[in-house]
Design a protein around this motif. Structure first.
Motif, PDB file in Angstrom:
ATOM      1  N   SER A   1      20.450   0.786 -15.465  1.00  0.00           N
ATOM      2  CA  SER A   1      19.775  -0.284 -16.189  1.00  0.00           C
ATOM      3  C   SER A   1      20.763  -1.429 -16.316  1.00  0.00           C
ATOM      4  N   GLY A   2      20.425  -2.581 -15.727  1.00  0.00           N
ATOM      5  CA  GLY A   2      21.393  -3.682 -15.701  1.00  0.00           C
ATOM      6  C   GLY A   2      22.596  -3.238 -14.899  1.00  0.00           C
ATOM      7  N   HIS A   3      23.799  -3.387 -15.490  1.00  0.00           N
ATOM      8  CA  HIS A   3      25.004  -2.913 -14.804  1.00  0.00           C
ATOM      9  C   HIS A   3      25.560  -1.644 -15.472  1.00  0.00           C
ATOM     10  N   TYR A   4      24.681  -0.923 -16.155  1.00  0.00           N
ATOM     11  CA  TYR A   4      25.070   0.327 -16.797  1.00  0.00           C
ATOM     12  C   TYR A   4      24.412   1.520 -16.111  1.00  0.00           C
ATOM     13  N   LEU A   5      25.146   2.614 -16.091  1.00  0.00           N
ATOM     14  CA  LEU A   5      24.648   3.881 -15.574  1.00  0.00           C
ATOM     15  C   LEU A   5      24.592   4.850 -16.742  1.00  0.00           C
ATOM     16  N   TYR A   6      23.468   5.528 -16.887  1.00  0.00           N
ATOM     17  CA  TYR A   6      23.321   6.549 -17.919  1.00  0.00           C
ATOM     18  C   TYR A   6      23.499   7.908 -17.277  1.00  0.00           C
ATOM     19  N   ASP A   7      24.560   8.603 -17.676  1.00  0.00           N
ATOM     20  CA  ASP A   7      24.895   9.912 -17.140  1.00  0.00           C
ATOM     21  C   ASP A   7      23.673  10.826 -17.253  1.00  0.00           C
ATOM     22  N   PRO A   8      23.296  11.502 -16.150  1.00  0.00           N
ATOM     23  CA  PRO A   8      22.068  12.296 -16.168  1.00  0.00           C
ATOM     24  C   PRO A   8      22.123  13.546 -17.047  1.00  0.00           C
ATOM     25  N   LEU A   9      23.300  14.064 -17.343  1.00  0.00           N
ATOM     26  CA  LEU A   9      23.406  15.276 -18.157  1.00  0.00           C
ATOM     27  C   LEU A   9      23.737  15.004 -19.621  1.00  0.00           C
ATOM     28  N   TYR A  10      24.537  13.976 -19.881  1.00  0.00           N
ATOM     29  CA  TYR A  10      25.039  13.757 -21.239  1.00  0.00           C
ATOM     30  C   TYR A  10      24.608  12.425 -21.834  1.00  0.00           C
ATOM     31  N   ASP A  11      23.890  11.615 -21.050  1.00  0.00           N
ATOM     32  CA  ASP A  11      23.400  10.309 -21.480  1.00  0.00           C
ATOM     33  C   ASP A  11      24.528   9.368 -21.903  1.00  0.00           C
ATOM     34  N   TRP A  12      25.715   9.582 -21.370  1.00  0.00           N
ATOM     35  CA  TRP A  12      26.793   8.635 -21.625  1.00  0.00           C
ATOM     36  C   TRP A  12      26.460   7.338 -20.899  1.00  0.00           C
ATOM     37  N   LYS A  13      26.763   6.225 -21.522  1.00  0.00           N
ATOM     38  CA  LYS A  13      26.518   4.902 -20.949  1.00  0.00           C
ATOM     39  C   LYS A  13      27.820   4.433 -20.292  1.00  0.00           C
ATOM     40  N   ILE A  14      27.766   4.228 -18.974  1.00  0.00           N
ATOM     41  CA  ILE A  14      28.963   3.859 -18.205  1.00  0.00           C
ATOM     42  C   ILE A  14      28.775   2.467 -17.619  1.00  0.00           C
ATOM     43  N   ASP A  15      29.735   1.584 -17.867  1.00  0.00           N
ATOM     44  CA  ASP A  15      29.714   0.234 -17.310  1.00  0.00           C
ATOM     45  C   ASP A  15      30.158   0.325 -15.853  1.00  0.00           C
ATOM     46  N   LEU A  16      29.264   0.024 -14.926  1.00  0.00           N
ATOM     47  CA  LEU A  16      29.604   0.143 -13.505  1.00  0.00           C
ATOM     48  C   LEU A  16      30.628  -0.902 -13.057  1.00  0.00           C
ATOM     49  N   THR A  17      30.787  -1.986 -13.793  1.00  0.00           N
ATOM     50  CA  THR A  17      31.772  -3.003 -13.394  1.00  0.00           C
ATOM     51  C   THR A  17      33.198  -2.573 -13.711  1.00  0.00           C
ATOM     52  N   THR A  18      33.369  -1.654 -14.678  1.00  0.00           N
ATOM     53  CA  THR A  18      34.709  -1.216 -15.073  1.00  0.00           C
ATOM     54  C   THR A  18      34.900   0.290 -14.996  1.00  0.00           C
ATOM     55  N   GLY A  19      33.803   1.037 -15.045  1.00  0.00           N
ATOM     56  CA  GLY A  19      33.883   2.491 -15.103  1.00  0.00           C
ATOM     57  C   GLY A  19      34.009   3.025 -16.515  1.00  0.00           C
ATOM     58  N   LEU A  20      34.163   2.131 -17.494  1.00  0.00           N
ATOM     59  CA  LEU A  20      34.384   2.577 -18.874  1.00  0.00           C
ATOM     60  C   LEU A  20      33.117   3.143 -19.504  1.00  0.00           C
ATOM     61  N   VAL A  21      33.289   4.274 -20.167  1.00  0.00           N
ATOM     62  CA  VAL A  21      32.220   4.866 -20.960  1.00  0.00           C
ATOM     63  C   VAL A  21      32.137   4.064 -22.258  1.00  0.00           C
ATOM     64  N   GLN A  22      30.922   3.749 -22.669  1.00  0.00           N
ATOM     65  CA  GLN A  22      30.710   2.919 -23.854  1.00  0.00           C
ATOM     66  C   GLN A  22      30.724   3.765 -25.128  1.00  0.00           C
ATOM     67  N   ALA A  23      31.175   3.139 -26.238  1.00  0.00           N
ATOM     68  CA  ALA A  23      31.244   3.797 -27.542  1.00  0.00           C
ATOM     69  C   ALA A  23      29.854   4.268 -27.947  1.00  0.00           C
ATOM     70  N   PRO A  24      29.770   5.357 -28.670  1.00  0.00           N
ATOM     71  CA  PRO A  24      30.846   6.081 -29.362  1.00  0.00           C
ATOM     72  C   PRO A  24      31.603   7.063 -28.462  1.00  0.00           C
ATOM     73  N   ASP A  25      31.167   7.235 -27.218  1.00  0.00           N
ATOM     74  CA  ASP A  25      31.857   8.157 -26.314  1.00  0.00           C
ATOM     75  C   ASP A  25      33.042   7.443 -25.668  1.00  0.00           C
ATOM     76  N   THR A  26      33.941   8.204 -25.065  1.00  0.00           N
ATOM     77  CA  THR A  26      35.101   7.605 -24.405  1.00  0.00           C
ATOM     78  C   THR A  26      35.338   8.285 -23.067  1.00  0.00           C
ATOM     79  N   GLY A  27      35.973   7.565 -22.179  1.00  0.00           N
ATOM     80  CA  GLY A  27      36.298   8.085 -20.862  1.00  0.00           C
ATOM     81  C   GLY A  27      36.135   6.987 -19.829  1.00  0.00           C
ATOM     82  N   ARG A  28      36.354   7.331 -18.586  1.00  0.00           N
ATOM     83  CA  ARG A  28      36.232   6.360 -17.501  1.00  0.00           C
ATOM     84  C   ARG A  28      35.842   7.083 -16.223  1.00  0.00           C
ATOM     85  N   ALA A  29      34.803   6.562 -15.586  1.00  0.00           N
ATOM     86  CA  ALA A  29      34.419   7.066 -14.272  1.00  0.00           C
ATOM     87  C   ALA A  29      35.405   6.531 -13.241  1.00  0.00           C
ATOM     88  N   HIS A  30      35.645   7.295 -12.193  1.00  0.00           N
ATOM     89  CA  HIS A  30      36.566   6.875 -11.127  1.00  0.00           C
ATOM     90  C   HIS A  30      35.797   5.961 -10.169  1.00  0.00           C
TER      91      HIS A  30
END
Length: 114
Positions: A63-92
């Motif tokens: 949705s937009g430039h965000y990816l919603y993880d299919p198992l955990y619904d984490w919101k990941i910014d595809l431009t940076t790989g950063l997982v959005q708050a309240p979760d933390t992490g980074r996609a490679h």
């Protein structure tokens, strides 16, 4: 194709990728999730969730430039790989370029770790 010591691999034409639908390609024995946004930009990441339990990313919802993880619904910014708050992490994330009607993914480091 090499660019600044990075090996780029062709993975098809941009129109081979459906808008907002992830697709898996393989480079160096590793699965790469490729996403084409509604604005035409293309992003690539290792097909591995940054969640501690892992899982695929290619099946996520874009949705937009965000990816919603299919198992955990984490919101990941595809431009940076950063997982959005309240979760933390980074996609490679991997570098992507489109030249001469071809999508190229920079994945040189995958060849040495695969």
């Amino acid at each position: 194709m090499k660019n600044d010591h990075m090996e780029f691999y062709p993975v098809g034409a941009p129109d081979e990728y459906l808008t907002q639908i992830g697709r898996v390609v393989e480079i160096g024995g590793r699965q790469i999730a490729v996403f084409r946004l509604s604005d035409g930009r293309i992003f690539a990441a290792l097909n591995q969730s940054p969640h501690p339990k892992g899982g695929p990313l290619a099946e996520g919802i874009v949705s937009g430039h965000y990816l919603y993880d299919p198992l955990y619904d984490w919101k990941i910014d595809l431009t940076t790989g950063l997982v959005q708050a309240p979760d933390t992490g980074r996609a490679h994330m991997l570098p992507v370029k489109v030249e001469d009607g071809q999508v190229w993914i920079g994945a040189g480091e995958l060849q040495t770790t695969a």
